[in-house]
Design a protein around this motif. Structure first.
Motif, short mmCIF file in Angstrom:
data_model
loop_
_atom_site.label_atom_id
_atom_site.label_comp_id
_atom_site.label_asym_id
_atom_site.label_seq_id
_atom_site.Cartn_x
_atom_site.Cartn_y
_atom_site.Cartn_z
N THR A 75 -0.04 -1.66 -13.90
CA THR A 75 1.03 -1.13 -14.75
C THR A 75 1.39 0.27 -14.28
O THR A 75 0.56 0.99 -13.71
CB THR A 75 0.63 -1.08 -16.23
OG1 THR A 75 -0.36 -0.05 -16.42
CG2 THR A 75 0.08 -2.42 -16.72
N GLU A 76 2.64 0.66 -14.55
CA GLU A 76 3.11 2.01 -14.23
C GLU A 76 4.30 2.30 -15.13
O GLU A 76 5.11 1.42 -15.44
CB GLU A 76 3.50 2.13 -12.76
CG GLU A 76 4.14 3.44 -12.36
CD GLU A 76 3.31 4.67 -12.69
OE1 GLU A 76 3.91 5.74 -12.89
OE2 GLU A 76 2.06 4.57 -12.75
N SER A 77 4.40 3.57 -15.56
CA SER A 77 5.45 3.93 -16.51
C SER A 77 6.66 4.58 -15.86
O SER A 77 7.76 4.54 -16.42
CB SER A 77 4.88 4.89 -17.56
OG SER A 77 4.45 6.10 -16.96
N TRP A 78 6.49 5.21 -14.70
CA TRP A 78 7.57 6.00 -14.11
C TRP A 78 8.34 5.15 -13.10
O TRP A 78 7.78 4.72 -12.09
CB TRP A 78 7.01 7.24 -13.43
CG TRP A 78 8.03 8.29 -13.14
CD1 TRP A 78 9.11 8.64 -13.90
CD2 TRP A 78 8.06 9.15 -12.00
NE1 TRP A 78 9.82 9.66 -13.31
CE2 TRP A 78 9.20 9.99 -12.15
CE3 TRP A 78 7.25 9.30 -10.89
CZ2 TRP A 78 9.53 10.96 -11.21
CZ3 TRP A 78 7.58 10.27 -9.94
CH2 TRP A 78 8.71 11.09 -10.10
N PRO A 79 9.63 4.88 -13.34
CA PRO A 79 10.40 3.98 -12.47
C PRO A 79 10.33 4.30 -10.98
O PRO A 79 10.19 3.38 -10.17
CB PRO A 79 11.83 4.08 -13.03
CG PRO A 79 11.62 4.37 -14.48
CD PRO A 79 10.43 5.27 -14.54
N PRO A 80 10.43 5.58 -10.55
CA PRO A 80 10.35 5.82 -9.10
C PRO A 80 9.03 5.35 -8.48
O PRO A 80 8.99 4.98 -7.30
CB PRO A 80 10.50 7.34 -8.98
CG PRO A 80 11.27 7.73 -10.20
CD PRO A 80 10.77 6.81 -11.28
N ASN A 81 7.95 5.37 -9.27
CA ASN A 81 6.66 4.92 -8.74
C ASN A 81 6.57 3.40 -8.67
O ASN A 81 5.78 2.86 -7.88
CB ASN A 81 5.51 5.44 -9.62
CG ASN A 81 5.14 6.87 -9.30
OD1 ASN A 81 5.56 7.41 -8.29
ND2 ASN A 81 4.36 7.47 -10.16
N LEU A 82 7.33 2.70 -9.49
CA LEU A 82 7.21 1.24 -9.55
C LEU A 82 7.51 0.60 -8.20
O LEU A 82 6.75 -0.26 -7.73
CB LEU A 82 8.14 0.67 -10.62
CG LEU A 82 7.69 0.85 -12.07
CD1 LEU A 82 8.86 0.56 -13.01
CD2 LEU A 82 6.51 -0.07 -12.39
N GLU A 83 8.59 1.02 -7.57
CA GLU A 83 8.95 0.42 -6.29
C GLU A 83 7.94 0.78 -5.21
O GLU A 83 7.64 -0.03 -4.33
CB GLU A 83 10.36 0.84 -5.89
CG GLU A 83 11.45 0.25 -6.78
CD GLU A 83 11.31 -1.26 -6.94
OE1 GLU A 83 11.13 -1.95 -5.91
OE2 GLU A 83 11.36 -1.75 -8.08
N ILE A 84 7.43 2.01 -5.26
CA ILE A 84 6.40 2.40 -4.30
C ILE A 84 5.16 1.54 -4.49
O ILE A 84 4.58 1.04 -3.52
CB ILE A 84 6.06 3.90 -4.47
CG1 ILE A 84 7.27 4.77 -4.17
CG2 ILE A 84 4.89 4.28 -3.55
CD1 ILE A 84 7.06 6.24 -4.48
N ALA A 85 4.74 1.35 -5.74
CA ALA A 85 3.56 0.53 -6.02
C ALA A 85 3.77 -0.92 -5.57
O ALA A 85 2.87 -1.54 -5.01
CB ALA A 85 3.23 0.58 -7.51
N ARG A 86 4.96 -1.44 -5.82
CA ARG A 86 5.22 -2.83 -5.41
C ARG A 86 5.14 -2.98 -3.89
O ARG A 86 4.63 -3.99 -3.39
CB ARG A 86 6.57 -3.28 -5.95
CG ARG A 86 6.52 -3.52 -7.47
CD ARG A 86 7.88 -3.82 -8.07
NE ARG A 86 7.74 -4.07 -9.51
CZ ARG A 86 8.57 -3.63 -10.44
NH1 ARG A 86 9.63 -2.91 -10.10
NH2 ARG A 86 8.36 -3.90 -11.71
N ARG A 87 5.64 -1.98 -3.16
CA ARG A 87 5.52 -2.03 -1.70
C ARG A 87 4.06 -1.92 -1.26
O ARG A 87 3.60 -2.68 -0.40
CB ARG A 87 6.34 -0.91 -1.07
CG ARG A 87 7.85 -1.09 -1.17
CD ARG A 87 8.57 -0.19 -0.18
NE ARG A 87 8.27 1.22 -0.38
CZ ARG A 87 8.96 2.02 -1.17
NH1 ARG A 87 9.99 1.56 -1.87
NH2 ARG A 87 8.65 3.30 -1.29
N ASN A 88 3.34 -0.98 -1.85
CA ASN A 88 1.96 -0.75 -1.43
C ASN A 88 1.04 -1.92 -1.76
O ASN A 88 0.05 -2.17 -1.05
CB ASN A 88 1.41 0.52 -2.10
CG ASN A 88 1.95 1.79 -1.47
OD1 ASN A 88 2.32 1.79 -0.29
ND2 ASN A 88 1.99 2.86 -2.24
N LEU A 89 1.34 -2.64 -2.86
CA LEU A 89 0.45 -3.70 -3.32
C LEU A 89 0.94 -5.09 -2.97
O LEU A 89 0.31 -6.09 -3.34
CB LEU A 89 0.25 -3.58 -4.84
CG LEU A 89 -0.32 -2.23 -5.31
CD1 LEU A 89 -0.39 -2.18 -6.82
CD2 LEU A 89 -1.71 -2.01 -4.70
#
Length: 250
Positions: A75-89
């Protein structure tokens, strides 16, 4: 030699998305906790069947594990981090879900045998317990009370240390939610800021150290701190960290 204005402009220009701190190399340092969260995380993940990482940031730490469970969510709350997390994971086929830090978790009860979090903004202990299977484990490295208070106090004047982030409160909250705490460790870790650009970027990135920080609002204090570093060397502060591991009761 860079001027104060040059350094401030440099600190303002660095993107703040994600939790990659590699930009600070040579400009700021922070001791790491002796327990080695990344190693503990890798060990727990290798043994898990279904795991959840709460408030994953850009997924940088979770992405470092060599072996992932067959079911992995974050889970993540901050939208800019969401796309980064999806790429990394993506390499783990992980599901990354947008969830506000204080909201409930959008997962069925008893779905995970492992829940983890590194530096959560807040912890919904009731929700952690709910989504864990009986005897499932929770592992977290938290920011403790008064972390980097030397920098906070320099910028804002002496501030009270709120006890809500203390390990004592964390243990009481975990136990009240139905978890047994099996490990608790805490350390104060030396930090050094070698130039004012590092201070500016840090305060923009770690927003709770000086709430509502902007360069314009704190320019006089930044200039004073710049002069201090130029004359006396690095500004020293201490981060507070604690590790907590808990098991859901059977």
């Amino acid at each position: 030699m860079s001027t104060f204005e040059d350094l401030v402009a440099e600190g303002e220009a660095v993107p703040t998305e994600g939790w990659d701190f590699s930009w600070f190399a040579g400009r700021a340092t922070e001791e790491r906790p002796s327990w080695g969260y990344a190693k503990l995380l890798a060990d727990r993940m290798a043994k898990a069947e279904a795991a959840l990482d709460i408030q994953t940031g850009g997924g940088e730490v979770l992405a470092s594990i060599p072996v992932a469970p067959s079911v992995l969510a974050a889970t993540e709350s901050w939208p800019p981090n969401l796309e980064i997390a999806r790429r990394n994971l993506a390499k783990f086929h992980a599901s990354v879900v947008e969830v506000a830090d204080s909201d409930g978790l959008p997962f069925p009860s008893g779905q995970f045998d492992l829940v983890v979090s590194r530096h959560p903004v807040c912890t919904r202990w009731d929700e952690v317990c709910r989504v864990l299977r009986p005897n499932g484990m929770y592992l977290s490295q938290d920011v403790g009370a008064g972390s980097v208070r030397e920098l906070t106090d320099f910028m804002m004047g002496p501030q009270p240390v709120h006890p809500s982030r203390s390990p004592i409160v964390a243990v009481a909250s975990a136990e009240a939610a139905g978890l047994d705490v099996v490990d608790l460790r805490q350390e104060a870790l030396r930090m050094e800021f070698h130039d004012i650009a590092a201070v500016v970027h840090f305060l923009r990135k770690v927003i709770w150290i000086v709430p509502a920080f902007t360069v314009d609002a704190y320019r006089d204090r930044l200039l004073e701190l710049h002069d201090f570093i130029e004359r006396h060397g690095p500004f020293v502060a201490h981060s507070q960290r604690f590790l907590i591991e808990a098991r859901r009761k059977a």
